[in-house]
Every structure is written in structure tokens, then in C-alpha cells.
Design an enzyme around this catalytic site. Structure first.
Site, mmCIF file in Angstrom:
data_model
loop_
_atom_site.group_PDB
_atom_site.id
_atom_site.type_symbol
_atom_site.label_atom_id
_atom_site.label_comp_id
_atom_site.label_asym_id
_atom_site.label_seq_id
_atom_site.Cartn_x
_atom_site.Cartn_y
_atom_site.Cartn_z
ATOM 1 N N ILE A 1 0.866 -1.274 0.021
ATOM 2 C CA ILE A 1 -0.280 0.288 0.034
ATOM 3 C C ILE A 1 0.709 1.409 -0.174
ATOM 4 O O ILE A 1 0.944 1.980 -0.641
ATOM 5 C CB ILE A 1 -0.831 0.133 1.290
ATOM 6 C CG1 ILE A 1 -1.816 -1.274 1.113
ATOM 7 C CG2 ILE A 1 -1.989 1.450 1.220
ATOM 8 C CD1 ILE A 1 -2.700 -1.553 2.457
ATOM 9 N N CYS B 1 2.367 0.885 7.907
ATOM 10 C CA CYS B 1 2.493 -0.424 8.361
ATOM 11 C C CYS B 1 1.400 -1.172 9.409
ATOM 12 O O CYS B 1 0.559 -0.375 9.518
ATOM 13 C CB CYS B 1 4.074 0.191 9.491
ATOM 14 S SG CYS B 1 2.987 1.087 10.719
ATOM 15 N N PRO B 2 2.074 -2.531 9.511
ATOM 16 C CA PRO B 2 0.730 -3.091 10.352
ATOM 17 C C PRO B 2 0.967 -2.819 11.793
ATOM 18 O O PRO B 2 1.983 -2.264 12.330
ATOM 19 C CB PRO B 2 1.469 -4.755 10.193
ATOM 20 C CG PRO B 2 3.052 -5.241 9.801
ATOM 21 C CD PRO B 2 2.637 -3.478 8.880
ATOM 22 N N SER C 1 -4.027 2.507 8.772
ATOM 23 C CA SER C 1 -3.329 0.868 8.357
ATOM 24 C C SER C 1 -4.396 -0.069 9.717
ATOM 25 O O SER C 1 -5.079 -0.165 9.198
ATOM 26 C CB SER C 1 -1.905 1.076 9.315
ATOM 27 O OG SER C 1 -1.599 1.719 10.195
ATOM 28 N N ARG C 2 -3.740 0.139 11.191
ATOM 29 C CA ARG C 2 -4.903 -0.193 12.355
ATOM 30 C C ARG C 2 -4.575 1.289 13.781
ATOM 31 O O ARG C 2 -3.940 1.479 13.794
ATOM 32 C CB ARG C 2 -3.770 -1.487 12.863
ATOM 33 C CG ARG C 2 -4.265 -2.729 11.992
ATOM 34 C CD ARG C 2 -6.035 -3.112 11.453
ATOM 35 N NE ARG C 2 -6.003 -4.397 11.355
ATOM 36 C CZ ARG C 2 -6.482 -4.262 9.584
ATOM 37 N NH1 ARG C 2 -6.639 -2.802 9.296
ATOM 38 N NH2 ARG C 2 -6.359 -4.969 8.724
ATOM 39 N N ASP D 1 -9.013 5.870 9.401
ATOM 40 C CA ASP D 1 -9.851 5.150 9.024
ATOM 41 C C ASP D 1 -10.292 3.656 9.794
ATOM 42 O O ASP D 1 -11.180 3.281 9.696
ATOM 43 C CB ASP D 1 -10.213 4.538 7.387
ATOM 44 C CG ASP D 1 -10.639 3.661 7.253
ATOM 45 O OD1 ASP D 1 -11.457 4.220 6.522
ATOM 46 O OD2 ASP D 1 -10.183 2.135 6.341
ATOM 47 N N GLU E 1 -12.948 -1.519 17.633
ATOM 48 C CA GLU E 1 -14.468 -1.057 16.305
ATOM 49 C C GLU E 1 -14.994 -2.186 15.926
ATOM 50 O O GLU E 1 -14.984 -3.572 16.996
ATOM 51 C CB GLU E 1 -13.606 -1.303 14.745
ATOM 52 C CG GLU E 1 -12.374 -0.258 14.637
ATOM 53 C CD GLU E 1 -11.392 -0.854 13.453
ATOM 54 O OE1 GLU E 1 -12.035 -1.848 12.437
ATOM 55 O OE2 GLU E 1 -10.846 0.207 12.866
ATOM 56 N N HIS F 1 -13.426 2.675 8.569
ATOM 57 C CA HIS F 1 -13.394 1.429 8.223
ATOM 58 C C HIS F 1 -13.354 0.339 7.629
ATOM 59 O O HIS F 1 -13.829 -0.585 6.718
ATOM 60 C CB HIS F 1 -12.904 0.048 9.370
ATOM 61 C CG HIS F 1 -11.723 -0.552 8.847
ATOM 62 N ND1 HIS F 1 -10.943 -1.553 10.201
ATOM 63 C CD2 HIS F 1 -11.112 -1.220 8.093
ATOM 64 C CE1 HIS F 1 -9.941 -2.120 9.646
ATOM 65 N NE2 HIS F 1 -9.862 -2.119 8.341
HETATM 66 P P1 NAI Z 1 2.514 -4.833 3.599
HETATM 67 O O1 NAI Z 1 3.102 -6.280 4.542
HETATM 68 O O2 NAI Z 1 3.100 -4.929 2.021
HETATM 69 O O3 NAI Z 1 3.773 -3.803 3.900
HETATM 70 C C1 NAI Z 1 4.012 -3.180 5.106
HETATM 71 C C2 NAI Z 1 5.363 -2.486 5.541
HETATM 72 O O4 NAI Z 1 5.260 -2.245 6.697
HETATM 73 C C3 NAI Z 1 6.348 -3.611 4.638
HETATM 74 O O5 NAI Z 1 7.216 -2.776 4.074
HETATM 75 C C4 NAI Z 1 6.777 -3.997 6.371
HETATM 76 O O6 NAI Z 1 8.412 -4.016 6.464
HETATM 77 C C5 NAI Z 1 6.790 -2.483 7.294
HETATM 78 N N1 NAI Z 1 7.457 -2.219 8.512
HETATM 79 C C6 NAI Z 1 6.741 -3.621 9.597
HETATM 80 N N2 NAI Z 1 7.248 -2.922 10.651
HETATM 81 C C7 NAI Z 1 7.576 -1.512 10.281
HETATM 82 C C8 NAI Z 1 7.768 -1.149 11.307
HETATM 83 N N3 NAI Z 1 8.283 -1.136 12.781
HETATM 84 N N4 NAI Z 1 8.839 0.597 11.199
HETATM 85 C C9 NAI Z 1 8.247 0.371 9.314
HETATM 86 N N5 NAI Z 1 7.847 -0.516 9.155
HETATM 87 C C10 NAI Z 1 7.418 -0.836 8.925
HETATM 88 O O7 NAI Z 1 1.016 -4.613 4.025
HETATM 89 P P2 NAI Z 1 0.159 -3.575 3.189
HETATM 90 O O8 NAI Z 1 -0.504 -4.792 2.194
HETATM 91 O O9 NAI Z 1 1.027 -2.886 2.892
HETATM 92 O O10 NAI Z 1 -0.558 -3.255 4.085
HETATM 93 C C11 NAI Z 1 -0.548 -2.284 4.874
HETATM 94 C C12 NAI Z 1 -1.024 -2.015 6.672
HETATM 95 O O11 NAI Z 1 -2.748 -1.516 6.272
HETATM 96 C C13 NAI Z 1 -2.073 -3.586 6.784
HETATM 97 O O12 NAI Z 1 -1.263 -4.326 7.389
HETATM 98 C C14 NAI Z 1 -3.341 -3.763 7.374
HETATM 99 O O13 NAI Z 1 -2.782 -3.364 8.650
HETATM 100 C C15 NAI Z 1 -3.198 -2.241 6.481
HETATM 101 N N6 NAI Z 1 -5.013 -2.049 5.711
HETATM 102 C C16 NAI Z 1 -5.888 -1.110 6.394
HETATM 103 C C17 NAI Z 1 -6.868 -1.667 5.574
HETATM 104 C C18 NAI Z 1 -7.959 -0.789 5.321
HETATM 105 O O14 NAI Z 1 -9.488 -0.831 4.326
HETATM 106 N N7 NAI Z 1 -7.610 0.401 5.874
HETATM 107 C C19 NAI Z 1 -7.350 -2.711 4.137
HETATM 108 C C20 NAI Z 1 -6.472 -3.269 4.188
HETATM 109 C C21 NAI Z 1 -4.975 -3.533 4.910
#
Ligand code: NAI
Length: 324
Positions: free
Chosen positions: A159, A209-210, A237-238, A262, A267, A286
Site C-alpha cells: 500500500i 505498517c501492520p 493501517s490499524r 479510517d 471497532e 474502516h
Molecule cells: P505490507 O506487508 O505489504 O507492507 C507493510 C510494510 O510495513 C512492510 O514493508 C514492513 O516491512 C513494514 N513494517 C513493518 N513493521 C514496521 C515498523 N516497525 N516500522 C516501519 N515499517 C514497518 O502490507 P500492506 O498490504 O501495505 O498493508 C499495510 C497495512 O494496511 C496492513 O497491515 C493493514 O493493517 C492495513 N490495511 C488496512 C485496510 C483498511 O481497510 N483500512 C485494508 C488493508 C490493509
């Protein structure tokens, strides 16, 4: 194969998502609102369950001995006891990366709303604020261009990289702090920086980030105090990545200018959430993941996952994957 779908109301509006792909694979039973104590009874003698946020615990799996497959309607799988699933021979499959475009788009929706004051001008017009004026253009609320501003991305995976690309197209400078700097080092328009520099230099800080031990409450009074007083904080994110009481205080005291979120720690939103009555905050409930196309894509992959499992070649199995 007997298939039970739980949580359907969390993924469809008035049946706008087709379950034909699943129905072709077996005998389907569908329940809308679930997730309570009746999970064992609802799954019953099914071979497969498809669900979203319902907790699939060891007790549920032991209570449903026919159950061999859990198909998740999303990416996160912390609601499933993976160790118990491994032990009991239950395959768990998720839907990775289905919503990156949608979440990046929503992130920019929140950013554009802030810099263009879109919701506020809409409310002004609705209350007659354009009809009572002398001139054609009523621009009393200060707006700003994105071009030339700096966005700082905390977490730059699927993302975050899409957000970076959109930001670049708007002429923004993109800084990123990613746990694994290798993932961003070859992208020409992204500058990898330490967290503190990102916080100090960004006009928009956006979280991608997750939620994990290293990110829980990463945004707190200390890190907020490093941000510009004019900065916008965006969280798609969360909720748990932010200490919400600290953010409410920072918005009250003008430590940062505004926030757009969001996601919340709790929630759906509770009456007691510290952010509910905070100043200068915009909420969406969300929904970043929820455009129609995105939800259709989820169910296509949910059906593909179950078909692959039924054919003995499981795909998107989350077993032995560690949460990032
Ligand atoms: P992804 O796994 O592709 O990217 C997450 C990045 O965060 C990774 O590159 C990882 O190395 C980095 N990361 C992990 N811990 C970290 C830290 N302490 N400091 C800096 N970077 C760190 O995940 P993606 O697909 O980009 O999703 C990101 C987050 O978005 C998900 O974990 C989820 O919580 C959230 N999300 C929210 C949605 C919504 O509807 N609001 C829908 C889908 C995802």
C-alpha cells in the site's frame, strides 16, 4: 463439500456480492451477522468455513470435527488459532494484497479532503453559504496545493508504495521509513529516512505498517511532538499504531494540525474512544478496503482458494507464516 459462510454482512451490502463461485463447489449455508458464541453450532458438520472476523479458536475447531478448511475474506489471520489449525490438520487460507489500490486511493481521498477542505465547503454550501455571497467564488477556508509538500510514509510495502506513486504524480516529495529499507531503495521517487527525520520534515505523515510489537503506539506524545504543527496525520493501517489519548491531546493543543483516520483501536467506535470528540479530526468507519470492485475481487479469490484446496493444491495458505 459442505460450506458455511459466516460474517457475510461484513462484506456485502444487500447481497451485492455473488457467492456463485463458492456455490459451485458444494452445499452452501450463509449467515450474515455472526462471531458470537454460536460459531460451533453454525459451522456444525461443515467441511469448510468462510469467514471474516469470527474468531476460529481451538474450541471451535475441536467442536467441529468435520472442519478441514478455513477460508478468510481478508488478509489478517490473527482471529484464527493457527497453531491449533496446524495441529488439527485444518488448512487456513487468506486473501493477500487484494485492496492495495483501494487503500491507497482512500488515503489520498483523506489527504485531498484536508488540503482542499472539501467536506467543509460541502457543508457550507448545504447550509446556504454560497447563495448568500456577493462573488462567484467563496474561498474563506484556507486551502493548500499538494505539489511541493512532503509526505512521510511509515511502512512502505504494497500500500505504501502505491501511495508513494500517487504522491509523486501530485509533485510531492516522498519520504519513507520502512522496517526493511531494501524494499524501497531502488524506487527513484522514494527517499528512505530514519523515523525522526520523517516526522520532522513531513507535511503529511501516513501510516502503512501492520500492527505488531514494533509499531504498537508508535505514534504517541513523543513522536507527535516531533511533527510539524501544520502537519496532517493519516491512519489507514490499524488503530493500535496510535496512542489515541495522546493524539487527542496533540490535536487539542495544536501540536499537529489535523488527523484523518479510517481505523480505531476499538471497532466499531465506542462512546469512550478518546478521539471521538477530538478537534480537527476526520473519520471514515474502516472502509478503505470496501469499494465494490475490491469486495468482488475478495470473493473471486476466496472461491479460487477453496477450489484449489478441494483440488489438493492449496493456495494462499497462511500456515507457518509469521505475522509481519
Ligand atoms: P505490507 O506487508 O505489504 O507492507 C507493510 C510494510 O510495513 C512492510 O514493508 C514492513 O516491512 C513494514 N513494517 C513493518 N513493521 C514496521 C515498523 N516497525 N516500522 C516501519 N515499517 C514497518 O502490507 P500492506 O498490504 O501495505 O498493508 C499495510 C497495512 O494496511 C496492513 O497491515 C493493514 O493493517 C492495513 N490495511 C488496512 C485496510 C483498511 O481497510 N483500512 C485494508 C488493508 C490493509
Amino acid at each position: 463439500m459442505k460450506i458455511t459462510v459466516l460474517d457475510m454482512d461484513t462484506a456485502s451490502i444487500d447481497g451485492d456480492i455473488s457467492l456463485d463461485g463458492l456455490a459451485m463447489l458444494g452445499e452452501l449455508r450463509v449467515f450474515g451477522q455472526t462471531g458470537g458464541k454460536d460459531t460451533v453450532a453454525l459451522i456444525g458438520d461443515s467441511d469448510a468455513v468462510v469467514c471474516n472476523k469470527t474468531r476460529i479458536t481451538r474450541e471451535v475447531m475441536e467442536g467441529c470435527p468435520s472442519l478441514r478448511y478455513v477460508g478468510l475474506m481478508g488478509t489478517g489471520f490473527d482471529q484464527v488459532d493457527i497453531a491449533a489449525a496446524d495441529e488439527l490438520g485444518v488448512t487456513v487460507c487468506n486473501v493477500p494484497s487484494y485492496s492495495s489500490d483501494a487503500v491507497a486511493q482512500h488515503t489520498f481521498g483523506l489527504i485531498l479532503n484536508h488540503f482542499g477542505r472539501i467536506a467543509e465547503y460541502t457543508a457550507d454550501c448545504a447550509s446556504g453559504g454560497w447563495t448568500r455571497k456577493q462573488y462567484f467564488s467563496v474561498f474563506g477556508r484556507e486551502m493548500h496545493e499538494l505539489a511541493g509538500k512532503t509526505v512521510g510514509l511509515i511502512g512502505c510495502g504494497g500500500i505504501g508504495r502505491k501511495v508513494a506513486k500517487i504522491a509523486d504524480a501530485f509533485g510531492m516529495k516522498v519520504l519513507a521509513y520502512n522496517r526493511d529499507p531494501e524494499r524501497i531503495k531502488d524506487i527513484p521517487y522514494i527517499t528512505g529516512v530514519p523515523l525522526e527525520r520523517l516526522l520532522r520534515e513531513s507535511d503529511v505523515v501516513s501510516l502503512h505498517c501492520p500492527l505488531n510489537d514494533s509499531t504498537r503506539e508508535l505514534i504517541n506524545s513523543r513522536t507527535l511532538s516531533m511533527m510539524k504543527p501544520t502537519a496532517l496525520l493519516v491512519n489507514t493501517s490499524r488503530g493500535g499504531v496510535i496512542n489515541e489519548a495522546d493524539l487527542a491531546a496533540a490535536l487539542r493543543d495544536g501540536v499537529i494540525a489535523a488527523a484523518a483516520v479510517d481505523v480505531l483501536t476499538e471497532e466499531p467506535m465506542s462512546d469512550g474512544t478518546p478521539l471521538r470528540k477530538a478537534k480537527n479530526i476526520v473519520f471514515t468507519p474502516h472502509i478503505a478496503w470496501a469499494p465494490v470492485e475490491t469486495r468482488i475481487r475478495v470473493f473471486e479469490i476466496v472461491a479460487e482458494n477453496l477450489k484449489a484446496y478441494a483440488e489438493g493444491r492449496p493456495q494462499n495458505a497462511v500456515h507457518f507464516h509469521k505475522t509481519v
